[in-house]
Scaffold this motif. Structure first.
Motif, mmCIF file in Angstrom:
data_model
loop_
_atom_site.group_PDB
_atom_site.id
_atom_site.type_symbol
_atom_site.label_atom_id
_atom_site.label_comp_id
_atom_site.label_asym_id
_atom_site.label_seq_id
_atom_site.Cartn_x
_atom_site.Cartn_y
_atom_site.Cartn_z
ATOM 1 N N ILE A 198 6.565 -2.331 8.065
ATOM 2 C CA ILE A 198 6.170 -3.727 7.051
ATOM 3 C C ILE A 198 5.282 -4.640 6.813
ATOM 4 O O ILE A 198 4.336 -4.973 7.375
ATOM 5 N N ASN A 199 6.052 -5.639 7.205
ATOM 6 C CA ASN A 199 5.633 -6.989 7.318
ATOM 7 C C ASN A 199 5.032 -7.342 8.225
ATOM 8 O O ASN A 199 4.501 -7.239 8.478
ATOM 9 N N TYR A 202 1.338 -4.930 8.302
ATOM 10 C CA TYR A 202 0.405 -5.944 7.302
ATOM 11 C C TYR A 202 0.558 -6.577 6.777
ATOM 12 O O TYR A 202 -0.117 -7.167 5.911
ATOM 13 N N HIS A 204 3.411 -10.282 4.745
ATOM 14 C CA HIS A 204 4.521 -10.387 3.770
ATOM 15 C C HIS A 204 3.288 -10.395 2.533
ATOM 16 O O HIS A 204 4.180 -9.790 1.876
ATOM 17 N N ASP A 205 2.215 -9.603 2.428
ATOM 18 C CA ASP A 205 1.451 -9.562 1.290
ATOM 19 C C ASP A 205 2.351 -8.574 0.815
ATOM 20 O O ASP A 205 1.953 -8.049 -0.647
ATOM 21 N N THR A 206 1.666 -7.093 1.569
ATOM 22 C CA THR A 206 2.454 -6.231 1.485
ATOM 23 C C THR A 206 3.881 -6.217 1.228
ATOM 24 O O THR A 206 3.924 -5.013 0.175
ATOM 25 N N LEU A 209 4.999 -6.380 -2.292
ATOM 26 C CA LEU A 209 4.481 -6.153 -3.547
ATOM 27 C C LEU A 209 5.452 -4.977 -2.888
ATOM 28 O O LEU A 209 6.043 -4.042 -4.192
ATOM 29 N N VAL A 210 5.865 -4.528 -1.835
ATOM 30 C CA VAL A 210 7.327 -3.431 -1.458
ATOM 31 C C VAL A 210 8.425 -3.557 -2.159
ATOM 32 O O VAL A 210 8.979 -3.190 -3.158
ATOM 33 N N TRP A 264 7.234 7.474 -0.915
ATOM 34 C CA TRP A 264 6.853 6.237 -1.393
ATOM 35 C C TRP A 264 5.255 7.108 -0.816
ATOM 36 O O TRP A 264 5.040 7.987 -0.396
ATOM 37 N N GLN A 267 0.393 5.340 2.786
ATOM 38 C CA GLN A 267 0.904 4.709 3.678
ATOM 39 C C GLN A 267 1.871 3.546 4.215
ATOM 40 O O GLN A 267 2.240 3.417 5.124
ATOM 41 N N LEU A 268 2.636 4.411 3.418
ATOM 42 C CA LEU A 268 3.976 3.458 3.536
ATOM 43 C C LEU A 268 5.308 5.720 4.046
ATOM 44 O O LEU A 268 5.874 4.700 4.115
#
Length: 315
Positions: A198-199, A202, A204-206, A209-210, A264, A267-268
């Motif tokens: 994910i990092n 997408y 580090h901002d996403t 959020l996770v 989730w 997307q996740l």
């Protein structure tokens, strides 16, 4: 996220600051008993009294079911004081009448103490045995005192909270095992499966959020079970369950965590984001070495990941 009473005792000069708060409030309302409380979803705890009062039957350390307290009627969302000059005339307090008579309180002023992030700490209260007029200037003064106290609380809690998620941090965990822990329990070492992807994709901002969402789910979990949650760093978390030793009970709770952290949005979902858990039990009334417990829990976590992830293993 609520402040544990355990956390407050680590705050520098808490007792001294609490006494100063009560003394300042007492100058504005010298004829009232003034006290500070902390509130959770389950309980109100009387932290400090301005003095012991022979006719008002409350004391420091007193724990009251939150639904049985007047403080629970305060509008914390809008940070609005609750002013009750003659509680005998308040029909909406009929379900609390027996408790009020037992405490011998008939006049009440409750000031909410709200932290900068919107969390509730507790209340600053002024009470009397008789119906009493409550001056608006006194209400304003106690509001200012409560606000100053909340600034102090904000500064202190930063030392024991993770800045990203608001969960407890490693420092609090070590303090807990060094100075507080006397009951046995279970330490659950959690590591997210699929988080690195994910990092990478997408950013580090996403990813942040996770992590915040994971923290919210863990906080919700520990509020319904006796314990607390910690972010160690990265995507590693600890759930410390207090006063529990039955493996079947722990298995049931671990299954709940697996379920909560594997569902989730679409997307996740593509990343198969889940969690692996290593579990270590520790006995009561012993000098449990946290470094050893973490090492053992990490060993169990490694085996959980080796067994296909989205699972747990006991050490």
């Amino acid at each position: 996220m609520q402040i544990l009473l355990n956390e407050v005792q680590y705050y520098k000069n808490f007792d001294e600051l609490a006494r100063d708060v009560l003394e300042m409030a007492k100058e504005s309302m010298p004829d009232r008993l003034i006290y500070l409380t902390s509130l959770t979803k389950q309980q109100q705890i009387i932290l400090k009294l301005s003095e012991s009062h022979p006719d008002i039957r409350i004391h420091e350390g007193m724990e009251i079911e939150v639904n049985e307290t007047v403080c629970n009627r305060i509008d914390f969302v809008n940070n609005t004081p609750l002013v009750l000059e003659d509680m005998s005339l308040e029909t909406n307090l009929d379900n609390l009448r027996a408790a009020l008579v037992a405490a011998n309180i008939n006049s009440y002023l409750g000031i909410p103490i709200i932290l900068s992030n919107g969390d509730t700490f507790g209340t600053l209260c002024a009470v009397h045995t008789d119906a009493m007029i409550i001056n608006k200037k006194c209400v304003t003064m106690l509001q200012r005192i409560a606000k100053l106290f909340s600034y102090y609380l904000d500064l202190e809690r930063l030392a024991y909270r993770d800045s990203l998620t608001g969960l407890y941090n490693r420092q609090f965990l070590y303090k807990y095992f060094e100075e507080i822990s006397t009951t046995g329990g279970a330490l659950l070492f959690l590591d997210l499966d699929g988080f690195k992807k994910i990092n990478d994709l997408y950013g580090h901002d996403t990813g942040d959020l996770v992590l915040r969402e994971v923290a919210l789910r863990l906080e919700s979990f520990v509020q319904t079970h006796h314990g607390f949650a910690v972010r160690l760093g990265g995507d590693e978390f600890i759930v410390n369950l207090v006063d529990i030793s039955n493996r079947e009970d722990i298995r049931a709770l671990a299954d709940m965590l697996l379920s909560r952290l594997s569902s989730w949005d679409t997307q996740l979902e593509a990343f198969n984001l889940s969690v692996s858990i290593g579990i270590v039990l520790y006995p009561p009334e012993e000098n449990n070495n946290l470094k050893v417990l973490l090492k053992n829990a990490d060993n169990a976590l490694y085996r959980a990941k080796a067994n296909g992830k989205n699972s747990y293993q006991f050490f």
